[in-house]
Design a protein around this motif. Structure first.
Motif, PDB file in Angstrom:
ATOM      1  N   ARG A  40       0.914  -1.315  -0.084  1.00 35.62           N
ATOM      2  CA  ARG A  40      -0.141   0.153  -0.093  1.00 35.62           C
ATOM      3  C   ARG A  40       0.825   1.266  -0.161  1.00 35.62           C
ATOM      4  N   ALA A  41       1.839   1.374   0.816  1.00 40.45           N
ATOM      5  CA  ALA A  41       2.853   2.502   0.653  1.00 40.45           C
ATOM      6  C   ALA A  41       3.406   2.594  -0.561  1.00 40.45           C
ATOM      7  N   ALA A  42       3.659   1.481  -1.336  1.00 41.88           N
ATOM      8  CA  ALA A  42       4.428   1.745  -2.491  1.00 41.88           C
ATOM      9  C   ALA A  42       3.481   2.332  -3.442  1.00 41.88           C
ATOM     10  N   LEU A  43       2.149   1.942  -3.449  1.00 42.01           N
ATOM     11  CA  LEU A  43       1.204   2.245  -4.442  1.00 42.01           C
ATOM     12  C   LEU A  43       0.802   3.908  -4.030  1.00 42.01           C
ATOM     13  N   ALA A  44       0.784   4.162  -2.801  1.00 41.38           N
ATOM     14  CA  ALA A  44       0.488   5.442  -2.392  1.00 41.38           C
ATOM     15  C   ALA A  44       1.588   6.556  -2.697  1.00 41.38           C
ATOM     16  N   SER A  45       2.864   5.864  -2.769  1.00 42.73           N
ATOM     17  CA  SER A  45       4.049   7.011  -3.456  1.00 42.73           C
ATOM     18  C   SER A  45       3.938   6.793  -4.899  1.00 42.73           C
ATOM     19  N   THR A  46       3.725   5.899  -5.320  1.00 47.31           N
ATOM     20  CA  THR A  46       3.681   6.100  -7.042  1.00 47.31           C
ATOM     21  C   THR A  46       2.534   7.136  -7.367  1.00 47.31           C
ATOM     22  N   ARG A 122     -26.497  23.543  -7.761  1.00 50.06           N
ATOM     23  CA  ARG A 122     -25.320  23.802  -8.688  1.00 50.06           C
ATOM     24  C   ARG A 122     -24.678  25.042  -8.404  1.00 50.06           C
ATOM     25  N   GLU A 123     -25.419  26.127  -8.387  1.00 52.79           N
ATOM     26  CA  GLU A 123     -24.707  27.406  -8.413  1.00 52.79           C
ATOM     27  C   GLU A 123     -24.132  27.741  -7.260  1.00 52.79           C
ATOM     28  N   ARG A 124     -24.748  27.292  -6.003  1.00 52.16           N
ATOM     29  CA  ARG A 124     -24.288  27.216  -4.737  1.00 52.16           C
ATOM     30  C   ARG A 124     -22.789  26.747  -4.726  1.00 52.16           C
ATOM     31  N   VAL A 125     -22.786  25.555  -5.236  1.00 50.54           N
ATOM     32  CA  VAL A 125     -21.390  24.822  -5.267  1.00 50.54           C
ATOM     33  C   VAL A 125     -20.382  25.642  -6.073  1.00 50.54           C
ATOM     34  N   ALA A 126     -20.962  26.104  -7.386  1.00 53.79           N
ATOM     35  CA  ALA A 126     -20.141  26.643  -8.300  1.00 53.79           C
ATOM     36  C   ALA A 126     -19.546  27.731  -7.572  1.00 53.79           C
ATOM     37  N   ASN A 127     -20.178  28.500  -6.792  1.00 58.34           N
ATOM     38  CA  ASN A 127     -19.835  29.805  -6.199  1.00 58.34           C
ATOM     39  C   ASN A 127     -18.849  29.688  -4.782  1.00 58.34           C
ATOM     40  N   ALA A 128     -18.859  28.480  -4.461  1.00 56.34           N
ATOM     41  CA  ALA A 128     -17.801  28.129  -3.381  1.00 56.34           C
ATOM     42  C   ALA A 128     -16.241  28.304  -3.877  1.00 56.34           C
ATOM     43  N   ASP A 129     -15.620  28.463  -2.968  1.00 55.10           N
ATOM     44  CA  ASP A 129     -13.980  28.770  -3.066  1.00 55.10           C
ATOM     45  C   ASP A 129     -13.226  27.392  -3.264  1.00 55.10           C
ATOM     46  N   ILE A 130     -13.796  26.463  -2.583  1.00 56.22           N
ATOM     47  CA  ILE A 130     -13.013  25.057  -2.588  1.00 56.22           C
ATOM     48  C   ILE A 130     -14.270  23.990  -2.316  1.00 56.22           C
ATOM     49  N   GLY A 131     -14.041  22.967  -3.443  1.00 55.13           N
ATOM     50  CA  GLY A 131     -15.025  21.782  -3.182  1.00 55.13           C
ATOM     51  C   GLY A 131     -14.126  20.655  -2.446  1.00 55.13           C
ATOM     52  N   ILE A 132     -15.010  20.009  -1.634  1.00 52.75           N
ATOM     53  CA  ILE A 132     -14.165  18.665  -0.863  1.00 52.75           C
ATOM     54  C   ILE A 132     -15.113  17.697  -0.972  1.00 52.75           C
ATOM     55  N   ALA A 133     -14.610  16.387  -1.443  1.00 51.57           N
ATOM     56  CA  ALA A 133     -14.949  15.426  -2.005  1.00 51.57           C
ATOM     57  C   ALA A 133     -14.243  14.087  -1.580  1.00 51.57           C
ATOM     58  N   GLU A 134     -14.692  13.139  -1.238  1.00 52.50           N
ATOM     59  CA  GLU A 134     -13.995  11.794  -1.095  1.00 52.50           C
ATOM     60  C   GLU A 134     -14.125  10.975  -2.364  1.00 52.50           C
ATOM     61  N   ALA A 135     -12.899  10.581  -2.708  1.00 51.46           N
ATOM     62  CA  ALA A 135     -12.965   9.755  -3.884  1.00 51.46           C
ATOM     63  C   ALA A 135     -13.209   8.207  -3.749  1.00 51.46           C
ATOM     64  N   ASP A 136     -13.664   7.613  -4.561  1.00 50.28           N
ATOM     65  CA  ASP A 136     -14.055   6.178  -4.181  1.00 50.28           C
ATOM     66  C   ASP A 136     -12.869   5.078  -4.514  1.00 50.28           C
ATOM     67  N   PHE A 137     -11.793   5.706  -5.330  1.00 50.64           N
ATOM     68  CA  PHE A 137     -10.554   5.163  -5.621  1.00 50.64           C
ATOM     69  C   PHE A 137      -9.598   6.265  -6.244  1.00 50.64           C
ATOM     70  N   ALA A 138      -8.407   5.751  -5.993  1.00 53.29           N
ATOM     71  CA  ALA A 138      -6.926   6.466  -6.575  1.00 53.29           C
ATOM     72  C   ALA A 138      -6.495   5.544  -7.509  1.00 53.29           C
ATOM     73  N   ILE A 139      -5.896   6.174  -8.637  1.00 53.91           N
ATOM     74  CA  ILE A 139      -5.178   5.192  -9.530  1.00 53.91           C
ATOM     75  C   ILE A 139      -3.785   5.556  -9.668  1.00 53.91           C
ATOM     76  N   ALA A 140      -2.941   4.565  -9.157  1.00 57.69           N
ATOM     77  CA  ALA A 140      -1.407   4.896  -8.647  1.00 57.69           C
ATOM     78  C   ALA A 140      -0.713   5.291  -9.964  1.00 57.69           C
ATOM     79  N   SER A 141      -0.942   4.603 -11.086  1.00 61.92           N
ATOM     80  CA  SER A 141      -0.003   4.408 -12.362  1.00 61.92           C
ATOM     81  C   SER A 141      -0.340   5.914 -13.146  1.00 61.92           C
TER      82      SER A 141
END
Length: 230
Positions: A40-46, A122-141
């Motif tokens: 897992r550490a190797a994947l996170a590093s990549t 959608r307009e309220r989200v667009a007017n925000a300075d930053i959006g925070i979300a949690e990804a379902d997955f990350a792709i190391a490659s």
């Protein structure tokens, strides 16, 4: 649907051919098993390296207790006043929202709404300075984030605010896209809207120069969460 099954099957077949062609060599060399944590550490590093290569900013591998403070700090660093926040996959996003409110940030919480109210949300989200979300997955490659959208986590969270912060769990950092598709399965892919995010939004349409943020976030920040007891 039939075409999707064919795509998944072709990916699995390709992976299977590679595995079979290397089976004799693997048996002869008898590799030493790698601990899951090391893998897992190797994947996170990549992933971190590839994310930075495509213009993203890696904020580190943090414990759940450290995540909230880092998010509040980042919001202050970029000068945000309004934060759009969706529900998490694993993370307690309500607690993160409460911490941001205590630090005097205004919160826009995304919730399922009727079709008649979707444009206003959608307009309220667009007017925000930053959006925070949690990804379902990350792709190391490729340094890519895979986000399944729904009413609690609309795609506008990662597409409209000028800055984006994405959280991903360490056990959801996958080696490649094929692994993500295998985890979702054909039915999961067909039933959901999957957004693949590789770095900030960019275009070269304007005088053939790379410009960030024209069609989406100008910056993307990523935190990988590694629980203490894992």
């Amino acid at each position: 649907m039939a075409e999707l099954h064919k795509i998944i099957a072709s990916v699995k077949d390709a992976l299977g051919v590679g595995a079979r062609s290397n089976s004799h060599a693997a048996a002869a060399s008898a590799p030493v098993p790698v601990a899951q944590s090391a893998h897992r550490a190797a994947l996170a590093s990549t992933f971190a390296r590839e994310l930075e290569t495509v213009g993203g900013k890696f904020l580190g591998i943090l414990t759940p207790d450290e995540v909230t403070n880092r998010i509040v700090t980042l919001a202050g660093e970029i000068g945000a006043k309004t934060v759009a926040l969706g529900q998490g996959v694993v993370s307690d996003m309500d607690a993160i929202g409460e911490a941001l409110e205590r630090a005097d940030f205004r919160i826009v919480r995304t919730i399922p709404v009727a079709d008649t109210e979707r444009a206003a949300m959608r307009e309220r989200v667009a007017n925000a300075d930053i959006g925070i979300a949690e990804a379902d997955f990350a792709i190391a490659s490729t340094g890519t984030l895979a986000v399944v959208s729904n009413g609690d986590r609309p795609s506008s969270l990662t597409l409209l605010p000028p800055a984006s912060l994405v959280i991903v769990q360490i056990d959801r950092v996958m080696e490649n896209l094929a692994a993500v598709l295998a985890e979702l399965g054909p039915e999961g892919v067909a039933a959901n809207r999957l957004t693949l995010i590789t770095g900030p939004s960019r275009t070269a349409d304007i005088e053939k120069r790379i410009v960030l943020g024209v069609h989406g976030p100008k910056s993307i920040h990523v935190i990988v969460v590694w629980p203490r007891d894992d």
